[in-house]
Design a protein around this motif. Structure first.
Motif, short mmCIF file in Angstrom:
data_model
loop_
_atom_site.label_atom_id
_atom_site.label_comp_id
_atom_site.label_asym_id
_atom_site.label_seq_id
_atom_site.Cartn_x
_atom_site.Cartn_y
_atom_site.Cartn_z
N VAL A 78 13.42 91.48 121.06
CA VAL A 78 12.17 90.76 120.81
C VAL A 78 12.50 89.31 120.53
O VAL A 78 13.45 89.00 119.82
CB VAL A 78 11.41 91.38 119.61
N GLY A 79 11.70 88.41 121.12
CA GLY A 79 11.87 86.99 120.84
C GLY A 79 12.61 86.23 121.91
O GLY A 79 12.83 85.02 121.77
N GLU A 80 12.98 86.90 123.00
CA GLU A 80 13.71 86.23 124.08
C GLU A 80 12.90 86.11 125.35
O GLU A 80 13.16 85.25 126.19
CB GLU A 80 15.02 86.98 124.35
N ASP A 81 11.90 86.96 125.52
CA ASP A 81 11.03 86.94 126.70
C ASP A 81 9.58 87.05 126.23
O ASP A 81 9.07 88.16 126.04
CB ASP A 81 11.38 88.10 127.63
N PRO A 82 8.89 85.92 126.03
CA PRO A 82 7.53 85.96 125.48
C PRO A 82 6.56 86.81 126.29
O PRO A 82 5.69 87.47 125.71
CB PRO A 82 7.10 84.49 125.49
N GLN A 83 6.68 86.79 127.61
CA GLN A 83 5.77 87.57 128.43
C GLN A 83 5.97 89.07 128.21
O GLN A 83 5.01 89.83 128.12
CB GLN A 83 5.94 87.21 129.90
N GLU A 84 7.22 89.49 128.13
CA GLU A 84 7.50 90.90 127.87
C GLU A 84 7.03 91.29 126.47
O GLU A 84 6.45 92.37 126.27
CB GLU A 84 9.00 91.17 128.03
N ASP A 85 7.28 90.41 125.49
CA ASP A 85 6.83 90.70 124.13
C ASP A 85 5.32 90.89 124.08
O ASP A 85 4.81 91.79 123.41
CB ASP A 85 7.23 89.56 123.17
N ALA A 86 4.60 90.02 124.80
CA ALA A 86 3.14 90.06 124.76
C ALA A 86 2.57 91.33 125.40
O ALA A 86 1.41 91.69 125.15
CB ALA A 86 2.56 88.83 125.44
N ARG A 87 3.34 92.01 126.23
CA ARG A 87 2.88 93.27 126.83
C ARG A 87 2.67 94.34 125.76
O ARG A 87 1.79 95.19 125.88
CB ARG A 87 3.90 93.79 127.84
N TRP A 88 3.49 94.29 124.70
CA TRP A 88 3.50 95.38 123.74
C TRP A 88 3.10 94.97 122.32
O TRP A 88 2.60 95.79 121.57
CB TRP A 88 4.90 96.01 123.68
N PHE A 89 3.34 93.70 121.99
CA PHE A 89 3.19 93.27 120.61
C PHE A 89 2.19 92.12 120.50
O PHE A 89 1.72 91.60 121.51
CB PHE A 89 4.55 92.86 120.02
N ARG A 90 1.90 91.71 119.28
CA ARG A 90 1.05 90.55 119.02
C ARG A 90 1.95 89.31 118.97
O ARG A 90 2.81 89.21 118.11
CB ARG A 90 0.33 90.71 117.70
N VAL A 91 1.75 88.38 119.89
CA VAL A 91 2.51 87.12 119.89
C VAL A 91 1.55 86.01 119.47
O VAL A 91 0.52 85.79 120.11
CB VAL A 91 3.14 86.82 121.26
N SER A 92 1.87 85.30 118.40
CA SER A 92 0.99 84.29 117.84
C SER A 92 1.02 83.01 118.67
O SER A 92 1.85 82.85 119.57
CB SER A 92 1.41 83.98 116.40
#
Length: 418
Positions: A385-399
């Motif tokens: 987590v924290g290296e690919d914002p687009q992938e993170d946003a698929r599953w988690f809440r990205v501020s």
């Protein structure tokens, strides 16, 4: 004026019912004042500790939204008040005391519905506090200003960037400190005459004499056009028809010599993450180590933190970080992070600028950067987590600021989809 502390003749009424929806999933199960902060405390502990350290021994906490976590915390951590010493800590849930269809309709109504309880405290002054801000303040200083100016209300205020003031009550004052206008959460906040880029914002702290406030609340309760809120209704009315004075936070802030006046509204995921991570600085602006003004809380009985393994790529270390009791850092590299109670991390994992709430487990080879992890979450093996914002946003809440919020429900949905 007598040298006896005015706080002994005052009570604190803490408004702790607001959800805090901008914290997103962090307030799905708990009200904002019950959100964890600083490794072992909750947000509400700061208002309560300020009252306690100032000398106030009569405190009421009004709750409403998802209050169980908050009530349990106050019962466990603040149960040392003794009625035989004329000390009280009362929890006042919205309990439909006057009408079966009427919960607390606003901040003023939360006090109005408990007038009989405040009467029973037999106090001269009431200090109204928001239960969802991080700061250290001596309310005695504000009470003395209130008495000396003979104000109807004294409002704690601080200077903020003008457009940040959209979330606050904004006021204008004359050279004596008297408030000449008050706008609650304006879309276009007025700047200060000597500093157009800044605004004078309300801290949500009000001092009243109880007889004056009591009469005002009874009058407001009968007004069908009122929203029964301090900021929207009562304060503007006093500004127009009475005497409202501003108290500058800089005067009563408790801080180290030379340190700035510290006050934070950790009402967004970005602000919450930053305020926690700031505590890992070499000399943080907020001093949690001050024995003269301690932040009281409920502390679990936990063993000391433990760091194990000393091999290449499998070394339990924490650099520029805060690690709470009961944590086990097993072969994990932790940098600029804050670990709450009973966080366990496993071999070959790494945490960088991470806020991990209590009882989090980080499994092997996980790499987490710029994240907030909710209580009790189990991070699976190898999660990045924290290296690919687009992938993170698929599953988690990205501020908006790029901070990833991780909850167990998000991880469960991700696991079900893979």
């Amino acid at each position: 004026m007598s040298e006896a502390r005015l706080t002994r003749r005052a009570m604190a009424f803490v408004l702790a019912g607001g959800r805090g929806s901008r914290l997103r999933e962090l307030t799905d199960r708990r009200v904002k004042p019950a959100v964890y902060f600083g490794g072992k405390t909750r947000i509400i502990d700061f208002a309560l500790s300020n009252a306690m350290n100032s000398g106030i021994r009569k405190i009421a906490v009004a709750t409403q939204y998802k209050a169980h976590s908050l009530i349990r915390h106050v019962q466990r951590g603040w149960n040392f008040f003794r009625a035989e010493r004329n000390e009280f800590m009362d929890i006042l849930p919205a309990s439909q005391r006057y009408d079966e269809s009427m919960w607390y309709r606003g901040t003023a109504d939360a006090v109005a519905q408990n007038i009989d309880i405040v009467d029973s405290y037999d106090v001269d002054y009431v200090v109204i506090l928001a239960g969802d801000h991080i700061y250290k303040m001596d309310y005695e200083v504000m009470l003395r200003e209130h008495c000396e100016s003979r104000a109807d209300v004294t409002i704690g205020c601080l200077t903020v960037p003008r457009m940040d003031a959209v979330a606050f009550g904004v006021m204008a004052v004359d050279d004596t400190g008297r408030i000449t206008s008050f706008l609650e959460k304006p879309a276009d906040p007025p700047g200060m005459p000597d500093d157009p880029d800044s605004a004078l914002a309300s801290m949500g702290i009000y001092v009243f004499s109880w007889p004056f406030l009591r009469d005002l609340l009874l009058k407001d309760a009968e007004d069908p056009n009122s929203s029964h809120d301090f900021g929207h209704d009562l304060i503007p009315d006093i500004v127009r028809n009475g005497k409202a004075m501003a108290h500058r936070f800089d005067v009563s802030c408790v801080r180290d010599p030379g340190a700035p006046a510290y006050w934070k509204d950790v009402g967004t995921v970005d602000a919450f993450w930053k305020a926690n991570i700031d505590l890992t600085d070499f000399t943080p602006e907020l001093n949690l180590w001050d024995k003269d003004w301690p932040i009281w809380t409920y502390s679990e009985a936990t063993p000391p933190a433990k760091f194990i393994h000393d091999e290449k790529d499998r070394r339990g270390i924490a650099i520029s970080s805060m690690v709470s009791g009961g944590c086990i850092v097993s072969g994990t590299e932790i940098r600029n992070s804050l670990l709450f109670t009973q966080v366990h991390t496993n071999s070959y994992a790494s945490l960088d600028h991470v806020v991990a709430l209590p009882y989090v487990t980080v499994n092997r080879r996980a790499r987490l950067t710029r994240a907030v992890i909710d209580r009790g979450v189990v991070i699976p093996d190898g999660l990045v987590v924290g290296e690919d914002p687009q992938e993170d946003a698929r599953w988690f809440r990205v501020s908006e600021g790029g901070i990833t919020l991780i909850t167990q429900a998000m991880l469960d949905r991700r696991a079900a989809s893979l």
